[in-house]
Design an enzyme around this catalytic site. Structure first.
Site, PDB file in Angstrom:
ATOM      1  CG  ASP A  98       4.365  -9.950   0.447  1.00 21.44           C
ATOM      2  OD1 ASP A  98       4.375  -9.977  -0.689  1.00 21.44           O
ATOM      3  OD2 ASP A  98       4.969  -9.261   1.299  1.00 21.44           O
TER       4      ASP A  98
ATOM      5  CG  HIS B 137       7.513  -6.663   0.301  1.00 22.98           C
ATOM      6  ND1 HIS B 137       6.794  -7.972  -0.089  1.00 22.98           N
ATOM      7  CD2 HIS B 137       8.488  -6.864  -0.552  1.00 22.98           C
ATOM      8  CE1 HIS B 137       7.456  -8.589  -0.936  1.00 22.98           C
ATOM      9  NE2 HIS B 137       8.369  -7.907  -1.286  1.00 22.98           N
TER      10      HIS B 137
ATOM     11  CB  SER C 167       9.098  -8.378  -4.354  1.00 26.86           C
ATOM     12  OG  SER C 167       9.415  -9.252  -3.578  1.00 26.86           O
TER      13      SER C 167
END
Lengths: 93, 611
Positions: free
Chosen positions: B30, B86, B399
């Site tokens: 990620d 994220h 996600s």
């Protein structure tokens, strides 16, 4: 460019890693083999050291390098190479 | 996350195998992680498992984050610290510690937690803001597998899939599977832009995004008192009676709003606006007519997203009012959404464009308005002009769904350390809660897979569909790969392909069954399957029940009774589906449910004529 010498990053996938190497180690046998194979393909006098982006050597066999379309084609037909494809850009989802 | 695990029926006091939960290591491919988040505290955690071979490069690890590497075109010295947010969000959804009383300025507040708070995290930073290169991804897989992770979380993808051995994620996850590592991946967010599920390899889990029963909304109250409710994460104070305005040339892009002033006004914007234009034009707020009215976004100014029909109502008010039209935008509140779970409008659908006989997405998990950890290096709206930062943030996407499945896989692994990736994948799929096709129109299982993730049930699935490297090799043969190539892939001279035509891709021992039929033509397709008994230790008898929801097909199962005499015993059966779908772009769903009276092992079947 028209004469095909434009380079982009390709992934050269060579399947199973027969000689997994520790990431801390120096120039492993797998890495040496990738450089040797790449040097055989380069036809503009540059060396594998200039072109290599990654040598995959711990659990996968293969490498990523900046190649021309012509070099890509040569590698794609080489024994032991499963596929040679442009490295895609992915997005977070 | 503060609501989704409870919504999945996975409470904080769910049964745990704590000693082995601490042995599970999850690899996160990620944008890195923010190490100082309370979600990644290592309080009470012992040292990493002795087998761990990872490294902490340019990063200070602890007993929670036990590995961290960063990749960008082979450069050295890069930092795995999360500058985007994220990666912190997904990592804390998988394995975040329990952190009480968190929210985003009070929105979505509660106790944030991951599925496996006791598990370890290994960080592989392969994305830089929003750029993730294939060569970096493959380098991360190469390391993660060798470092010794047990599960990989991959909330990355593209708009369309690529052939397996021309896709870094499919290659990396294949070699992960060979080493007993399951990869859980996002299905993709491209449903509204013509995309299909992007991660489709049968050896990786592909996760669609769905809603929970907590819907984050904000009100737009018009000058005549009419209230419009729209999805929004609006943490600004109430914006009182601001004049309404339409952009002169119908666009809210920054350059088209330039040289005009909308100071103090609420600007109406067409879909695709992210608030940057109105912010730069000095607007006090914005109302965005969105193709995704189910998704609440964080905007850099007071904002509400509405559907087209709501916009029509507002225009009617603007046209009939004698005074200048005004409106007020209220701060976000949480509404109870009794319709949930509903698959997100953006969540990429099937069919599987590479192997139509393998159903993708595999299942659904919460992916809308999920609160989880964030980085202080990125504004909550992601807009660099926004000067609001927070330790926890609300974002949406497949996600966010993916790490829910990753966390559930890690949870199952903590009870069954010896299970193969396919067994874990099967447990998650056959125990998923069926979803309502009426509320999720447009494709049945092609939209939501086997249904909504159920971590608690996945711990004890009863029977599992196992598959090992040879099974996938046979499927790849059926897909046209030749034995020479596949011997290189497996490194085994014994790798061979059966005679041409002897096997089909849907012969793969997969927990679901899919068939792509030709419109108007009769078909008969057989799915040979083998299940492994992982349920009761003693004798157990499972009987099959067929659930069919469509007139056009007939489903038969033989035998309909499986009597197991010992754990890990394997027994086989065949499902035969026949019939004809009259038109194109149609689908019919059914299911085979094996039950021993206690456990339900549900295998959805879908026949479709979707090109």
């Amino acid at each position: 460019s028209s004469d095909g010498d434009e380079k982009q990053v390709y992934i050269v996938y060579m399947g199973h890693q027969h000689e997994p190497s520790d990431s801390a180690a120096g120039f492993s046998a797998a890495e040496a083999a990738h450089h040797k194979l790449l040097n055989q393909m380069l036809d503009d006098g540059s060396s594998a050291m200039d072109r290599m982006v990654y040598s995959y050597k711990r659990s996968i066999n293969g490498f990523a390098a900046r190649l021309t379309e012509q070099e890509r084609r040569k590698l794609a037909g080489t024994e032991g190479v499963v596929s040679v494809f442009p490295s895609r850009t992915y997005q977070l989802q | 996350t503060t609501r989704s695990w409870d919504f999945l029926g996975f409470p904080r006091n769910a049964r745990r195998s704590l000693p082995t939960e601490g042995e599970v290591i999850v690899g996160m491919l990620d944008t890195g992680v923010w190490p100082d988040s309370p979600s990644f505290s290592d309080a009470g955690l012992g040292p990493p498992p002795g087998r761990w071979k990872g490294a902490c490069l340019n990063f200070t690890c602890n007993n929670k984050i036990i590995g961290a590497r960063a990749y960008r075109q082979g450069r050295a010295g890069l930092s795995p610290v999360d500058t985007a947010g994220h990666g912190s969000h997904t990592a804390s959804t998988v394995a975040g510690r329990v952190v009480e009383g968190v929210g985003l300025a009070g929105v979505a507040a509660g106790s944030a937690r991951g599925a496996v708070p006791g598990a370890r995290l290994a960080i592989y930073k392969v994305c830089w803001d929003d750029f993730c290169a294939g060569e970096d991804i493959l380098a991360a897989f190469d390391d993660a597998i060798a470092d010794g992770v047990d599960v990989i979380s991959f909330s990355i993808g593209g708009k369309l899939p690529a052939p397996y051995f021309e896709d870094a994620a499919a290659i990396g996850s294949f070699h992960a599977m060979r080493c007993g590592v399951l990869t859980s991946a996002s299905a993709g967010n491209s449903a509204l832009t013509g995309g299909r599920v992007g991660n489709v390899a049968p050896w990786m889990l592909s996760v669609a995004a769905s809603s929970t029963d907590r819907r984050l909304v904000a009100k737009l109250v018009l000058g005549d008192g009419k209230t419009i409710v729209g999805a929004s994460v609006n943490i600004f104070p109430k914006l009182e009676k601001a004049p309404l305005a339409l952009p002169i040339n119908g666009s809210c892009q920054p350059d088209s709003l330039a040289r005009q002033s909308y100071r103090g006004k609420i600007l109406f914007c067409p879909r695709g606006s992210n608030g940057t234009g109105p912010l730069q034009a000095g607007a006090a707020g914005t109302v965005i007519v969105n193709a995704e009215p189910d998704v609440a976004f964080v905007f850099p100014l007071p904002a509400v997203t509405i559907a087209e029909d709501q916009f029509t109502e507002i225009l009617a008010y603007v046209n009939r009012t004698r005074t200048d039209p005004v409106g007020s935008i209220h701060s976000t509140e949480a509404n109870f959404n009794s319709e949930a779970p509903i698959v997100a409008s953006f969540s990429s659908r099937g069919p599987n464009l590479i192997s139509p006989g393998i159903l993708k997405p595999d299942l659904s998990a919460p992916g809308i308005a999920i609160l989880a950890a964030w980085t202080p290096l990125s504004p909550v709206s992601g807009n660099l002009r926004d000067n609001r930062f927070a330790a926890y943030n609300v974002i949406s996407g497949t996600s966010m769904a993916c790490p829910h499945a990753t966390g559930a896989a890690a949870y199952v692994k903590s009870f069954h350390p010896g299970w193969s990736p396919a067994m874990i994948m099967s447990a998650l799929i056959t125990t998923a809660t069926p979803m309502d096709p009426a509320r999720n129109p447009g494709g049945g299982e092609l939209v939501y897979g086997a249904g909504q993730l159920s971590p608690a049930r996945a711990r004890d699935p009863g029977l599992v569909y196992d598959a090992r490297e040879d099974d996938y090799v046979r499927m790849l043969c059926a897909e046209g790969y030749n034995a020479t190539q596949l011997r290189v892939v497996t490194g085994s001279d014994g790798t061979a392909c059966p005679a041409a035509g002897a096997a089909a891709a849907d012969d793969l021992n997969y927990p679901t069954m899919a068939h792509h039929a030709a419109p108007g033509l009769n078909f008969t397709v057989r799915f040979p399957r083998t299940v492994t008994n992982v349920g009761a230790p003693g004798r157990s008898v499972y009987t099959a029940r067929i659930v069919s929801s469509g007139p056009y097909i007939r489903v038969a199962v033989a035998p309909r009774r499986l009597a197991f005499s010992r754990p890990l015993q394997k027994l086989s059966f065949t499902v035969t589906v026949s019939g004809a779908l009259p038109a194109g772009n149609e689908f019919v769903s059914a299911a085979v449910v094996w039950s021993d009276g206690v456990r339900q092992v549900r295998s959805p079947i879908i026949v479709h004529t979707v090109d």
